[in-house]
Scaffold this active site. Sequence first.
Site, mmCIF file in Angstrom:
data_model
loop_
_atom_site.group_PDB
_atom_site.id
_atom_site.type_symbol
_atom_site.label_atom_id
_atom_site.label_comp_id
_atom_site.label_asym_id
_atom_site.label_seq_id
_atom_site.Cartn_x
_atom_site.Cartn_y
_atom_site.Cartn_z
ATOM 1 N N ASP A 152 -12.314 10.452 -74.788
ATOM 2 C CA ASP A 152 -11.009 9.518 -74.686
ATOM 3 C C ASP A 152 -10.290 9.707 -73.519
ATOM 4 O O ASP A 152 -10.740 10.611 -72.746
ATOM 5 C CB ASP A 152 -10.395 9.671 -75.993
ATOM 6 C CG ASP A 152 -9.850 11.110 -75.926
ATOM 7 O OD1 ASP A 152 -10.016 12.011 -75.055
ATOM 8 O OD2 ASP A 152 -9.314 11.490 -77.148
ATOM 9 N N ASN A 188 -1.849 14.845 -85.939
ATOM 10 C CA ASN A 188 -1.927 13.752 -87.284
ATOM 11 C C ASN A 188 -3.325 13.494 -87.650
ATOM 12 O O ASN A 188 -3.586 12.466 -88.427
ATOM 13 C CB ASN A 188 -1.407 12.305 -86.623
ATOM 14 C CG ASN A 188 -2.131 11.874 -85.507
ATOM 15 O OD1 ASN A 188 -2.993 12.422 -85.099
ATOM 16 N ND2 ASN A 188 -1.701 10.588 -85.068
ATOM 17 N N HIS A 203 -5.995 12.704 -85.858
ATOM 18 C CA HIS A 203 -6.853 11.818 -85.107
ATOM 19 C C HIS A 203 -8.056 12.448 -84.552
ATOM 20 O O HIS A 203 -8.208 13.887 -84.494
ATOM 21 C CB HIS A 203 -6.026 11.052 -83.943
ATOM 22 C CG HIS A 203 -5.656 12.044 -82.880
ATOM 23 N ND1 HIS A 203 -4.766 11.521 -81.939
ATOM 24 C CD2 HIS A 203 -6.097 13.226 -82.390
ATOM 25 C CE1 HIS A 203 -4.480 12.354 -81.069
ATOM 26 N NE2 HIS A 203 -5.404 13.452 -81.162
ATOM 27 N N GLU A 210 -6.548 6.918 -84.143
ATOM 28 C CA GLU A 210 -5.488 7.406 -85.074
ATOM 29 C C GLU A 210 -5.486 7.212 -86.429
ATOM 30 O O GLU A 210 -6.413 6.215 -86.903
ATOM 31 C CB GLU A 210 -4.367 6.520 -84.571
ATOM 32 C CG GLU A 210 -3.959 7.042 -82.904
ATOM 33 C CD GLU A 210 -3.306 8.312 -82.624
ATOM 34 O OE1 GLU A 210 -3.368 9.202 -83.398
ATOM 35 O OE2 GLU A 210 -2.923 8.267 -81.442
HETATM 36 P P1 PGA Z 1 -5.381 19.938 -78.320
HETATM 37 O O1 PGA Z 1 -5.468 18.268 -78.733
HETATM 38 O O2 PGA Z 1 -6.506 20.598 -78.449
HETATM 39 O O3 PGA Z 1 -4.463 19.769 -77.142
HETATM 40 O O4 PGA Z 1 -4.248 20.412 -79.620
HETATM 41 C C1 PGA Z 1 -6.251 18.071 -79.839
HETATM 42 C C2 PGA Z 1 -6.198 16.581 -80.286
HETATM 43 O O5 PGA Z 1 -5.046 15.881 -80.145
HETATM 44 O O6 PGA Z 1 -7.347 16.084 -80.317
#
Ligand code: PGA
Length: 237
Positions: free
Chosen positions: A70, A139, A141, A146
């Site tokens: 992404d 959340n 995702h 999402e």
């Molecule tokens: P993070 O992000 O590793 O910075 O906690 C994880 C994500 O949003 O998938």
Amino acid sequence: MSKITYLATKDYQDLSQQAASLIIAEIVSNPKAMICLAAGDTPIGTFGELVRMAKDQAVDFSLVTFVSLDEWVGLDGQNEGSCRSYLDKYLYKPLNIKAEQIKFFDGKALDIMGECEKMNAFLAEFGPLNLCLLGIGVNGHLGFNEPYSAFDQNAYVCDLDEITQTVGNKYFKTAYNIKQGITLGLQQILSADKIITIANGDSKQAAVTALRAGVADIACPVTLLNEHQDCYAILFV
Ligand code: PGA
């Protein structure tokens, strides 16, 4: 019934070593593997271990293809908070990965839909992914899929959840107010031969509790991993 293999972890370092060992094993068994690695803070330790193990064990990464998971719409690798800049800094540069081995979304492309089409054409021809390393959003995702994203989606541009927008500020020194992301779709992620998901820290507790409940529910996308045939969860939460 969920088929996820949960690996016990002592701490974040242990999590990172275990995730890196699985990725190394994949590359050793399939030097031409096509792998997708999440950006973000959680995989930084995994990338560090991957670089160390690759050098210690003289693992050849030269035939591996790295696929983007992404990116923030509006950003490219020049921006320090971008997904591409995380991968460049912690993995591609330390391992001398060549540009032609990397298929990454350009979030700054004028033709952003064209970025999706290019990725979809590439995965339609060469996919599915052999391995996908996923972080877990606060959340729940996966990539930028999402809550309540469509299951049957390929790469697309999505509106970011408010939680993702707020949490995302941690990656940037200047406020960017980014409202959209470009991401592999759930269909492309979930069709990977093998998935490894990693999470670290209290902020992931709710998503991890939902995952461990064992029921796929699109209100928390990570729970869809419960339906995958070859998924490891390496969690220190
Ligand atoms: P993070 O992000 O590793 O910075 O906690 C994880 C994500 O949003 O998938």
